[in-house]
Design an enzyme around this catalytic site. Sequence first.
Site, PDB file in Angstrom:
ATOM      1  N   ARG A  39      -2.324  -6.579  -8.099  1.00 12.81           N
ATOM      2  CA  ARG A  39      -1.196  -7.474  -7.906  1.00 12.81           C
ATOM      3  C   ARG A  39      -1.262  -8.626  -8.898  1.00 12.81           C
ATOM      4  O   ARG A  39      -0.498  -8.722  -9.820  1.00 12.81           O
ATOM      5  CB  ARG A  39      -1.201  -8.037  -6.467  1.00 12.81           C
ATOM      6  N   LYS A  90     -17.721  -6.285   6.545  1.00 10.35           N
ATOM      7  CA  LYS A  90     -16.420  -6.947   6.454  1.00 10.35           C
ATOM      8  C   LYS A  90     -15.724  -6.764   7.801  1.00 10.35           C
ATOM      9  O   LYS A  90     -15.274  -5.684   8.138  1.00 10.35           O
ATOM     10  CB  LYS A  90     -15.608  -6.283   5.338  1.00 10.35           C
ATOM     11  N   HIS A 140       0.841  -1.206   0.000  1.00  5.08           N
ATOM     12  CA  HIS A 140       0.000   0.000   0.000  1.00  5.08           C
ATOM     13  C   HIS A 140       0.879   1.260   0.000  1.00  5.08           C
ATOM     14  O   HIS A 140       0.611   2.209  -0.730  1.00  5.08           O
ATOM     15  CB  HIS A 140      -0.879   0.054   1.261  1.00  5.08           C
ATOM     16  N   SER A 170      -2.706  -7.674   3.313  1.00  2.00           N
ATOM     17  CA  SER A 170      -2.975  -7.505   4.745  1.00  2.00           C
ATOM     18  C   SER A 170      -3.252  -8.859   5.395  1.00  2.00           C
ATOM     19  O   SER A 170      -2.807  -9.115   6.514  1.00  2.00           O
ATOM     20  CB  SER A 170      -4.180  -6.589   4.941  1.00  2.00           C
TER      21      SER A 170
HETATM   22  P1  ADP Z   1      -9.924  -3.668  -0.080  1.00  2.00           P
HETATM   23  O1  ADP Z   1     -10.437  -4.439   1.090  1.00  2.00           O
HETATM   24  O2  ADP Z   1     -10.765  -2.469  -0.433  1.00  2.00           O
HETATM   25  O3  ADP Z   1      -9.566  -4.478  -1.279  1.00  2.00           O
HETATM   26  P2  ADP Z   1      -7.141  -3.409   0.671  1.00  2.00           P
HETATM   27  O4  ADP Z   1      -6.684  -2.644   1.861  1.00  2.00           O
HETATM   28  O5  ADP Z   1      -6.940  -4.872   0.697  1.00  2.00           O
HETATM   29  O6  ADP Z   1      -8.626  -2.957   0.466  1.00  2.00           O
HETATM   30  O7  ADP Z   1      -6.431  -2.825  -0.614  1.00  2.00           O
HETATM   31  C1  ADP Z   1      -6.652  -1.552  -1.120  1.00  2.00           C
HETATM   32  C2  ADP Z   1      -6.147  -1.482  -2.552  1.00  2.00           C
HETATM   33  O8  ADP Z   1      -4.728  -1.662  -2.571  1.00  2.00           O
HETATM   34  C3  ADP Z   1      -6.721  -2.563  -3.464  1.00  2.00           C
HETATM   35  O9  ADP Z   1      -6.916  -2.018  -4.751  1.00  2.00           O
HETATM   36  C4  ADP Z   1      -5.626  -3.620  -3.504  1.00  2.00           C
HETATM   37  O10 ADP Z   1      -5.655  -4.360  -4.700  1.00  2.00           O
HETATM   38  C5  ADP Z   1      -4.390  -2.738  -3.415  1.00  2.00           C
HETATM   39  N1  ADP Z   1      -3.243  -3.443  -2.850  1.00  2.00           N
HETATM   40  C6  ADP Z   1      -3.206  -4.189  -1.730  1.00  2.00           C
HETATM   41  N2  ADP Z   1      -1.975  -4.709  -1.532  1.00  2.00           N
HETATM   42  C7  ADP Z   1      -1.216  -4.267  -2.573  1.00  2.00           C
HETATM   43  C8  ADP Z   1       0.160  -4.482  -2.967  1.00  2.00           C
HETATM   44  N3  ADP Z   1       0.969  -5.272  -2.273  1.00  2.00           N
HETATM   45  N4  ADP Z   1       0.578  -3.880  -4.095  1.00  2.00           N
HETATM   46  C9  ADP Z   1      -0.262  -3.121  -4.820  1.00  2.00           C
HETATM   47  N5  ADP Z   1      -1.559  -2.894  -4.519  1.00  2.00           N
HETATM   48  C10 ADP Z   1      -2.029  -3.464  -3.408  1.00  2.00           C
END
Ligand code: ADP
Length: 157
Positions: free
Chosen positions: A90, A41, A17, A128
């Site tokens: 990803r 969620k 992130h 996460s």
């Molecule tokens: P959500 O629950 O809304 O998917 P996340 O916190 O998991 O939220 O992720 C927010 C955004 O960041 C999403 O678009 C996800 O694909 C992206 N994301 C998460 N981890 C990574 C990473 N390692 N590299 C690039 N983008 C990421």
Amino acid sequence: MNIAVYPGSFDPITNGHLDIIKRASKLFDKIVVLVAINNEKKSFFGAEERVKMIRDSVKDITNVEVESFDGLTMRYAEKIGAKALIRGLRVVSDFDYEWKLAAANEFINSDIEIVFFMARHETSFISSSSIKELYSNDIDISSLVPISVVEELKKKI
Ligand code: ADP
């Protein structure tokens, strides 16, 4: 001013992130990282804890703000006059989910552009959920997340 909103669960924020935030902060005048408060969620960290960890991690980037919001991301983006929503990709399975989400957001407001950042190779495996899984199995995750996340995980698990 070109404002972009980067919405997500950030449960917790990872270096994946953070990499997206840093790259996006060079393209936009201001980035608002928006922690989604989504009651359906179930999150591991509370919204305030997630906001605090992100604020700690981005304190050196001057054009990044962190907020939380209970509602539709697009409505928040409209309210602050944002030009874009930022999301990350990803693997192929992300695409399927992001495609549907982008279509729904476009339906709400097609004037706000959805901008995707491809994960860097070195952070593409970080999520996460994998952080929580690895940490609870005694794997050192300190190179995968900001320091504030390591500290909060120590308190929690
Ligand atoms: P959500 O629950 O809304 O998917 P996340 O916190 O998991 O939220 O992720 C927010 C955004 O960041 C999403 O678009 C996800 O694909 C992206 N994301 C998460 N981890 C990574 C990473 N390692 N590299 C690039 N983008 C990421």
